[in-house]
Write a protein that holds these residues in place. Structure first.
Motif, mmCIF file in Angstrom:
data_model
loop_
_atom_site.group_PDB
_atom_site.id
_atom_site.type_symbol
_atom_site.label_atom_id
_atom_site.label_comp_id
_atom_site.label_asym_id
_atom_site.label_seq_id
_atom_site.Cartn_x
_atom_site.Cartn_y
_atom_site.Cartn_z
ATOM 1 N N ARG A 205 59.033 22.516 30.053
ATOM 2 C CA ARG A 205 59.950 21.822 30.976
ATOM 3 C C ARG A 205 61.349 21.957 30.233
ATOM 4 N NH1 ARG A 205 58.133 16.886 34.006
ATOM 5 N NH2 ARG A 205 60.165 15.958 33.326
ATOM 6 N N GLU B 100 50.801 23.260 34.012
ATOM 7 C CA GLU B 100 51.774 23.748 34.752
ATOM 8 C C GLU B 100 51.701 23.509 36.276
ATOM 9 O OE1 GLU B 100 53.208 28.482 35.832
ATOM 10 O OE2 GLU B 100 51.585 28.063 34.775
ATOM 11 N N GLY C 209 53.477 20.083 36.604
ATOM 12 C CA GLY C 209 54.688 19.869 36.018
ATOM 13 C C GLY C 209 54.963 19.090 34.810
ATOM 14 N N ALA D 14 54.422 19.398 30.426
ATOM 15 C CA ALA D 14 54.688 20.581 29.333
ATOM 16 C C ALA D 14 53.327 20.376 28.294
ATOM 17 C CB ALA D 14 55.743 20.194 28.585
#
Length: 350
Positions: free
Chosen positions: A34, A130, A133, A135
């Motif tokens: 991110r 992923e 959302g 990392a």
């Protein structure tokens, strides 16, 4: 006599293999990053900048593994999705309090490092991050000779999430008469696998047995845990958080099943009345119950039985929440309601 020189590799630890693994997984891990991630993979500590996103952040953390589903994955040689399970068990937990998963760290331990297997596992972890959302900001690969039998490995994960203090969900807004909306699971997720493996082995390990929904048994048992993060966060942006929240509480159905998980977010003095006829038991659970002669009460307290996540919603807002769940392609059912507690048991399923 001069002793024969020994190296770390002679003792069973291959540093070069570890380095090769890191290089192989770097592009997979980078896809999960991110904008808040500072630096890359390989440092002593992972850095994440919170300064531009939250005013009053409350950090929510969670850690978990995937239990003995690992044994089945290793038995079947299916290593590419078990990492998704690992991520899901952590991020779905922190989601319950309305928190957005920010970053994840994994721990992979084995007796002798097999680069292909480890890369498949970490690739699944990266994919799960992923899709959430979140990392994949760091981790640890430990090669420990004599600690694990050949071909076996262990997994653990750790997730940090954040939520604005004013939007923290703790179930305190739950009221008598609130409805329970159950969201479909993808299968047994990562719970109850000691019993699942016992049933599976007693039945002769019939991996190719066809279920009523057309899936092979092995595929149904190894289906990765559903990731609820992105759709539920979108749902919360409209219906959750603060004094006007229409979602009063949420529960992730993990170990303890429907009997023990939802009640964890229900205030004292209140109980649950769950209607088991409001959804259909998925074929994989039918097979497990039949082949294992598992009592119904044991099914409720061991497995999710097709319900992986539960929302506690005000009755007047249920239709709007259900409409958004349908738009987000999350199958759901009204599975019960909140009632005044009575007697020793606060949970009634029937």
């Amino acid at each position: 006599m001069t002793p024969t020189p020994l190296t770390y590799r002679d003792a069973g630890v291959d540093i070069d293999a570890g380095n090769e693994l890191v290089e192989r997984i770097k592009p997979l891990v980078k896809r999960s990053f991110r904008p808040e991630v500072m630096g890359g993979l390989g440092g002593f500590g992972a850095l994440f900048d919170l300064s531009n996103k939250y005013r009053e952040p409350v950090l929510v953390s969670g850690t978990d593994g995937v239990g003995t589903k690992l044994k089945l994955a290793q038995q079947l040689g299916r290593h590419d999705t078990i990492g998704i399970d690992l991520v899901a068990m952590c991020v779905n937990d922190v989601l319950v309090q309305g928190a957005e998963p920010l970053f994840f760290l994994d721990y992979f331990a084995t007796g002798k490092l097999d680069i292909d297997t480890a890369a498949a596992v970490v690739g699944g972890i990266a994919r799960g991050c992923e899709e959430s959302g979140c990392a994949l900001i760091g981790g640890e690969t430990a090669e420990m000779p004599d600690m694990y039998p050949p071909g076996e490995y262990d997994l653990a994960g750790f997730c940090v999430a954040a939520v604005e203090k004013s939007k923290l969900l703790d179930g305190s807004g739950t009221r008598d008469g609130d409805l329970l909306i159950g969201i479909a699971s993808s299968g047994p997720h990562s719970n109850g696998y000691s019993l699942i493996r016992r049933i599976y082995e007693r039945a002769g390990s019939p991996a190719d047995h066809p279920l009523a929904d057309g899936r092979r048994l092995a595929d149904a048992l190894m289906a990765p845990t559903r990731l609820y993060v992105k759709p539920v966060l979108e749902l919360l942006s409209k219906h959750g958080g603060g004094a006007d929240a229409t979602i009063h509480g949420m529960a992730h159905i993990t170990g303890g099943g429907l009997t023990e998980n939802i009640i964890r977010v229900i205030p004292g003095g209140l109980g649950l009345d769950i209607d088991a006829s409001s959804w259909t038991l998925p074929p994989v659970f039918e097979w497990l119950q039949r082949e294992g002669a598992v009592p119904t009460e044991e099914m409720w307290r061991t497995f999710n039985c097709g319900i992986g996540f539960v929302l506690v919603v005000a009755p007047s807002d249920a239709e709007a929440v259900e409409a958004d769940l349908a738009r987000l392609e999350l199958p759901s059912w009204r599975i019960g309601q909140v009632i005044p507690a009575s007697g020793d048991s606060r949970v009634k399923i029937g």
